[in-house]
Design a protein around this motif. Structure first.
Motif, PDB file in Angstrom:
ATOM      1  N   ASP A 114       3.551   4.308  -9.793  1.00 15.47           N
ATOM      2  CA  ASP A 114       4.405   3.825  -8.777  1.00 15.47           C
ATOM      3  C   ASP A 114       5.632   4.487  -8.656  1.00 15.47           C
ATOM      4  O   ASP A 114       6.278   4.545  -7.565  1.00 15.47           O
ATOM      5  CB  ASP A 114       4.765   2.136  -9.209  1.00 15.47           C
ATOM      6  CG  ASP A 114       3.705   1.149  -8.781  1.00 15.47           C
ATOM      7  OD1 ASP A 114       2.451   1.672  -8.263  1.00 15.47           O
ATOM      8  OD2 ASP A 114       3.655   0.154  -9.304  1.00 15.47           O
ATOM      9  N   ASP A 151       0.698   4.912   1.597  1.00 11.61           N
ATOM     10  CA  ASP A 151      -0.480   4.501   1.003  1.00 11.61           C
ATOM     11  C   ASP A 151      -1.854   5.527   0.610  1.00 11.61           C
ATOM     12  O   ASP A 151      -2.759   5.414   0.069  1.00 11.61           O
ATOM     13  CB  ASP A 151      -1.058   3.337   1.589  1.00 11.61           C
ATOM     14  CG  ASP A 151      -0.211   1.992   1.353  1.00 11.61           C
ATOM     15  OD1 ASP A 151       0.883   1.866   0.580  1.00 11.61           O
ATOM     16  OD2 ASP A 151      -0.243   1.019   2.047  1.00 11.61           O
ATOM     17  N   ARG A 206      -1.872  11.026  -2.460  1.00 13.63           N
ATOM     18  CA  ARG A 206      -2.250  11.226  -3.754  1.00 13.63           C
ATOM     19  C   ARG A 206      -1.780  12.534  -3.970  1.00 13.63           C
ATOM     20  O   ARG A 206      -2.061  13.577  -3.666  1.00 13.63           O
ATOM     21  CB  ARG A 206      -3.806  11.240  -3.709  1.00 13.63           C
ATOM     22  CG  ARG A 206      -4.457  11.450  -5.084  1.00 13.63           C
ATOM     23  CD  ARG A 206      -6.139  11.144  -5.040  1.00 13.63           C
ATOM     24  NE  ARG A 206      -6.411  11.372  -6.441  1.00 13.63           N
ATOM     25  CZ  ARG A 206      -7.632  11.873  -6.659  1.00 13.63           C
ATOM     26  NH1 ARG A 206      -8.661  11.849  -5.665  1.00 13.63           N
ATOM     27  NH2 ARG A 206      -7.906  11.815  -7.922  1.00 13.63           N
ATOM     28  N   ASN A 212      -2.795   5.859 -10.952  1.00  9.05           N
ATOM     29  CA  ASN A 212      -1.709   5.609  -9.899  1.00  9.05           C
ATOM     30  C   ASN A 212      -0.350   5.297 -10.634  1.00  9.05           C
ATOM     31  O   ASN A 212      -0.389   4.548 -11.430  1.00  9.05           O
ATOM     32  CB  ASN A 212      -2.071   4.457  -9.018  1.00  9.05           C
ATOM     33  CG  ASN A 212      -1.336   4.470  -7.628  1.00  9.05           C
ATOM     34  OD1 ASN A 212      -1.022   5.549  -7.071  1.00  9.05           O
ATOM     35  ND2 ASN A 212      -0.579   3.233  -7.493  1.00  9.05           N
ATOM     36  N   GLN A 232       4.682   7.441  -6.544  1.00  2.98           N
ATOM     37  CA  GLN A 232       4.591   7.254  -5.085  1.00  2.98           C
ATOM     38  C   GLN A 232       5.547   6.852  -4.269  1.00  2.98           C
ATOM     39  O   GLN A 232       5.895   7.226  -3.110  1.00  2.98           O
ATOM     40  CB  GLN A 232       3.438   5.783  -4.873  1.00  2.98           C
ATOM     41  CG  GLN A 232       2.164   6.050  -5.722  1.00  2.98           C
ATOM     42  CD  GLN A 232       1.291   7.129  -4.866  1.00  2.98           C
ATOM     43  OE1 GLN A 232       0.874   8.002  -5.343  1.00  2.98           O
ATOM     44  NE2 GLN A 232       1.177   6.731  -3.518  1.00  2.98           N
TER      45      GLN A 232
END
Length: 231
Positions: free
Chosen positions: A114, A165, A168, A112, A117
């Motif tokens: 940040d 959230d 992906r 992941n 995202q």
């Protein structure tokens, strides 16, 4: 007609060229490409394996396909897209790997990230005022009964279940494969994309994709570099 805002590398990037051949479709040109003859799968099998992914072109979804709101024209969307790209800075995904999203093979970040995202969330929010609400048949195609409560809320609020959230990053390379077929296809994907796996992926631009009619292949209406923050 539907539009989508996807990440894809530029047309002349080696990854774009390799992926277009793998998928048998080049969204920049809106044209079929010959499948590579070095992956150990015959063209007919390649066509079956990649059909579900190929129609969309090589991409990672940021703002999922949407119809324009009544007060938005295509030229207004294109102008907003150009301005957004001018004001947004490039960044690198530190490492991409071959992964599976359900039964699909895709290129995904090794972990992941940040910055990625936050970038994806910003695209979703920025272009939301230009999206028309989902129609009932569009909602039904998402099979809301199979989604989590959060995903259903996302779909109704943002037009797509997998945002924020639930997002992906993935660049899909196959349709669904299962059983022994999955290992054969997975081996072919891994071998073919080996030059790009375990390496950084530069996010240097965005594509404004268009689907002229329902079910038609997506084409890139315009691709713009991200130039925000440059001196």
């Amino acid at each position: 007609m539907r539009y989508a805002i996807y990440f894809t590398p530029p047309a002349d990037d080696p990854l774009t060229e390799a992926a277009s051949r793998w998928l048998g479709y080049d969204a920049f040109e809106g044209a079929e490409r010959p499948f590579p003859d070095t992956v150990g799968l015959p063209p007919g099998r390649m066509s079956t394996v990649t059909a579900a992914a190929a129609r969309y072109g090589f991409h990672a979804t940021l703002k999922a396909p949407f119809r324009l709101a009544e007060n938005i024209t295509p030229s207004a969307l294109e102008a907003a897209f150009d301005v957004y790209c001018r004001n947004t800075a490039t960044f690198n995904i530190p490492k991409i790997v071959l992964g599976q999203i359900g039964k699909f093979y895709a290129l995904v970040p090794a972990e992941n990230y940040d910055t990625l995202q936050a970038f994806a969330a910003d695209v979703v929010e920025h272009f939301e005022p230009m999206r028309a609400p989902l129609l009932n048949d569009e909602i039904a195609r998402r099979k809301p009964e199979t989604l989590s409560e959060v995903q259903r809320e996302n779909m109704m609020r943002w037009g797509y279940p997998y945002v924020f959230d639930e997002f992906r990053f993935h660049m899909t390379l196959t349709g669904p494969v299962a059983g022994t077929d999955a290992s054969v296809v997975g081996g072919a994907v891994e071998t073919y994309f080996a030059p790009f796996i375990d390496k950084p992926l530069a996010v240097t631009g965005l594509g404004l994709f268009v689907e002229e009619s329902r079910g038609a292949p997506f084409t890139i209406r315009r691709w713009q570099p991200l130039t925000g923050g440059r001196n």
